[in-house]
Enzyme design. Sequence first.
Site, PDB file in Angstrom:
ATOM      1  N   LYS A  13      29.153  41.218  41.095  1.00 20.08           N
ATOM      2  CA  LYS A  13      29.101  42.375  42.010  1.00 20.08           C
ATOM      3  C   LYS A  13      29.244  43.678  41.234  1.00 20.08           C
ATOM      4  CE  LYS A  13      32.617  40.926  44.493  1.00 20.08           C
ATOM      5  NZ  LYS A  13      32.890  39.674  43.769  1.00 20.08           N
ATOM      6  N   ARG A  81      35.147  41.994  53.114  1.00 20.04           N
ATOM      7  CA  ARG A  81      35.662  40.767  52.529  1.00 20.04           C
ATOM      8  C   ARG A  81      36.007  39.738  53.599  1.00 20.04           C
ATOM      9  NH1 ARG A  81      36.524  42.032  47.141  1.00 20.04           N
ATOM     10  NH2 ARG A  81      37.760  40.506  46.016  1.00 20.04           N
ATOM     11  N   ARG A 120      36.000  36.310  30.615  1.00 20.59           N
ATOM     12  CA  ARG A 120      36.499  37.673  30.822  1.00 20.59           C
ATOM     13  C   ARG A 120      38.009  37.723  30.590  1.00 20.59           C
ATOM     14  NH1 ARG A 120      35.482  40.606  36.445  1.00 20.59           N
ATOM     15  NH2 ARG A 120      37.168  39.225  37.062  1.00 20.59           N
ATOM     16  N   ARG A 126      42.314  40.850  32.456  1.00 16.67           N
ATOM     17  CA  ARG A 126      42.501  41.338  33.824  1.00 16.67           C
ATOM     18  C   ARG A 126      43.610  40.506  34.466  1.00 16.67           C
ATOM     19  NH1 ARG A 126      37.797  42.626  38.377  1.00 16.67           N
ATOM     20  NH2 ARG A 126      38.947  41.329  39.832  1.00 16.67           N
ATOM     21  N   ARG A 137      41.544  32.940  44.071  1.00 16.70           N
ATOM     22  CA  ARG A 137      40.563  33.928  44.545  1.00 16.70           C
ATOM     23  C   ARG A 137      39.305  33.239  45.067  1.00 16.70           C
ATOM     24  NH1 ARG A 137      40.031  36.885  39.299  1.00 16.70           N
ATOM     25  NH2 ARG A 137      38.436  38.181  40.242  1.00 16.70           N
TER      26      ARG A 137
HETATM   27  P1  AP5 Z   1      31.598  40.978  37.406  1.00 15.95           P
HETATM   28  O1  AP5 Z   1      30.374  41.827  37.477  1.00 15.95           O
HETATM   29  O2  AP5 Z   1      32.877  41.608  37.050  1.00 15.95           O
HETATM   30  O3  AP5 Z   1      31.748  40.125  38.762  1.00 15.95           O
HETATM   31  P2  AP5 Z   1      32.434  40.511  40.125  1.00 15.95           P
HETATM   32  O4  AP5 Z   1      31.704  39.789  41.188  1.00 15.95           O
HETATM   33  O5  AP5 Z   1      32.549  41.994  40.233  1.00 15.95           O
HETATM   34  O6  AP5 Z   1      33.845  39.822  39.921  1.00 15.95           O
HETATM   35  P3  AP5 Z   1      35.294  40.347  40.272  1.00 15.95           P
HETATM   36  O7  AP5 Z   1      36.226  39.458  39.543  1.00 15.95           O
HETATM   37  O8  AP5 Z   1      35.414  41.811  40.089  1.00 15.95           O
HETATM   38  O9  AP5 Z   1      35.311  40.032  41.809  1.00 15.95           O
HETATM   39  P4  AP5 Z   1      36.467  39.936  42.778  1.00 15.95           P
HETATM   40  O10 AP5 Z   1      35.719  39.888  44.054  1.00 15.95           O
HETATM   41  O11 AP5 Z   1      37.400  38.788  42.569  1.00 15.95           O
HETATM   42  O12 AP5 Z   1      37.381  41.194  42.487  1.00 15.95           O
HETATM   43  P5  AP5 Z   1      37.515  42.630  43.129  1.00 15.95           P
HETATM   44  O13 AP5 Z   1      37.698  43.571  42.010  1.00 15.95           O
HETATM   45  O14 AP5 Z   1      36.468  42.897  44.125  1.00 15.95           O
HETATM   46  O15 AP5 Z   1      31.275  39.783  36.389  1.00 15.95           O
HETATM   47  C1  AP5 Z   1      32.279  38.853  36.046  1.00 15.95           C
HETATM   48  C2  AP5 Z   1      32.159  38.486  34.559  1.00 15.95           C
HETATM   49  O16 AP5 Z   1      30.916  37.813  34.343  1.00 15.95           O
HETATM   50  C3  AP5 Z   1      32.144  39.706  33.629  1.00 15.95           C
HETATM   51  O17 AP5 Z   1      32.807  39.385  32.447  1.00 15.95           O
HETATM   52  C4  AP5 Z   1      30.657  39.945  33.390  1.00 15.95           C
HETATM   53  O18 AP5 Z   1      30.425  40.564  32.163  1.00 15.95           O
HETATM   54  C5  AP5 Z   1      30.100  38.544  33.453  1.00 15.95           C
HETATM   55  N1  AP5 Z   1      28.751  38.493  33.990  1.00 15.95           N
HETATM   56  C6  AP5 Z   1      28.232  39.250  34.995  1.00 15.95           C
HETATM   57  N2  AP5 Z   1      26.957  38.911  35.236  1.00 15.95           N
HETATM   58  C7  AP5 Z   1      26.657  37.917  34.379  1.00 15.95           C
HETATM   59  C8  AP5 Z   1      25.481  37.137  34.140  1.00 15.95           C
HETATM   60  N3  AP5 Z   1      24.344  37.341  34.856  1.00 15.95           N
HETATM   61  N4  AP5 Z   1      25.520  36.199  33.195  1.00 15.95           N
HETATM   62  C9  AP5 Z   1      26.652  35.979  32.474  1.00 15.95           C
HETATM   63  N5  AP5 Z   1      27.802  36.687  32.633  1.00 15.95           N
HETATM   64  C10 AP5 Z   1      27.810  37.637  33.573  1.00 15.95           C
HETATM   65  O19 AP5 Z   1      38.922  42.497  43.919  1.00 15.95           O
HETATM   66  C11 AP5 Z   1      40.117  42.404  43.235  1.00 15.95           C
HETATM   67  C12 AP5 Z   1      41.272  42.359  44.229  1.00 15.95           C
HETATM   68  O20 AP5 Z   1      41.312  43.577  44.971  1.00 15.95           O
HETATM   69  C13 AP5 Z   1      41.176  41.270  45.308  1.00 15.95           C
HETATM   70  O21 AP5 Z   1      41.644  40.025  44.849  1.00 15.95           O
HETATM   71  C14 AP5 Z   1      42.056  41.868  46.411  1.00 15.95           C
HETATM   72  O22 AP5 Z   1      43.409  41.735  46.094  1.00 15.95           O
HETATM   73  C15 AP5 Z   1      41.711  43.350  46.328  1.00 15.95           C
HETATM   74  N6  AP5 Z   1      40.577  43.709  47.202  1.00 15.95           N
HETATM   75  C16 AP5 Z   1      39.395  44.262  46.811  1.00 15.95           C
HETATM   76  N7  AP5 Z   1      38.599  44.486  47.861  1.00 15.95           N
HETATM   77  C17 AP5 Z   1      39.284  44.061  48.959  1.00 15.95           C
HETATM   78  C18 AP5 Z   1      38.952  44.002  50.340  1.00 15.95           C
HETATM   79  N8  AP5 Z   1      37.761  44.440  50.786  1.00 15.95           N
HETATM   80  N9  AP5 Z   1      39.894  43.500  51.183  1.00 15.95           N
HETATM   81  C19 AP5 Z   1      41.102  43.068  50.735  1.00 15.95           C
HETATM   82  N10 AP5 Z   1      41.463  43.077  49.415  1.00 15.95           N
HETATM   83  C20 AP5 Z   1      40.551  43.579  48.541  1.00 15.95           C
HETATM   84 MG    MG Z   2      34.168  43.352  40.446  1.00 16.02          MG
END
Ligand code: AP5
Ligand code: MG
Length: 181
Positions: A13, A81, A120, A126, A137
């Site tokens: 994402k 979410r 990662r 992280r 998660r």
């Molecule tokens: P990356 O692009 O970082 O993936 P991502 O989907 O953004 O993963 P996240 O871990 O950020 O998602 P998340 O949903 O758990 O966390 P969020 O920050 O939203 O890619 C991941 C890795 O893969 C990277 O190393 C990248 O380089 C690699 N990669 C990418 N594409 C690739 C490819 N094509 N091939 C190979 N490698 C690749 O949320 C964090 C926390 O915030 C939540 O747990 C919660 O506590 C809170 N939160 C956030 N939003 C809400 C909400 N709406 N409601 C309630 N709590 C929330």
């Molecule tokens: Mg992310």
Amino acid sequence: MRVTMIGPPGSGKGTQGELLAAALSVPHVVSSDLLREAQGDSDGRMASGDLVDDQAVIDLVLERLGAPDCAGGFLLDGFPRDTTQATALDGWLAGADRPLEHAVLLDVPEDALLERLEERAAEQHRDDDGPQTRRHRLDLYRQQTAPVIDYYRRRGVLRQVDAAAGVDEVARRVRAAVDRP
Ligand code: AP5
Ligand code: MG
């Protein structure tokens, strides 16, 4: 264009959201960044991989989408979410007469997700990428966020993308998914 990027942790994402937002010249609105800026991780929910309280996230995201730079469109990452958040977003956008156009679902098999998060964790430290937390998660994604997929499918805006490929190829697929009428 008004787009949200949905998918499990590690599905890309952030990676794809940044590329698509730049290509569309719209702000990349990341819910976890808004949370960290506004309240840090005061109750430790983010570090433990739990979801933050719906109302707190909804208020922050809708306030951000009301800013002038989002008037011409936005790229949401990490929101909605769950169906409570999806309903709140829909209601707000409908009130402003600018409905969501695309919900891009990044589809990646679970073993590949765990591999990406493991890599990662080794590189970036992280705080929610530890072995237990990343599984938690993923579990929460299946329980809370997967229903959002059906919600958008019923509304005709779901764009499912096979995201188990290199970054450039996935970016090409995402562009194709939102370019269609
Ligand atoms: P990356 O692009 O970082 O993936 P991502 O989907 O953004 O993963 P996240 O871990 O950020 O998602 P998340 O949903 O758990 O966390 P969020 O920050 O939203 O890619 C991941 C890795 O893969 C990277 O190393 C990248 O380089 C690699 N990669 C990418 N594409 C690739 C490819 N094509 N091939 C190979 N490698 C690749 O949320 C964090 C926390 O915030 C939540 O747990 C919660 O506590 C809170 N939160 C956030 N939003 C809400 C909400 N709406 N409601 C309630 N709590 C929330
Ligand atoms: Mg992310």
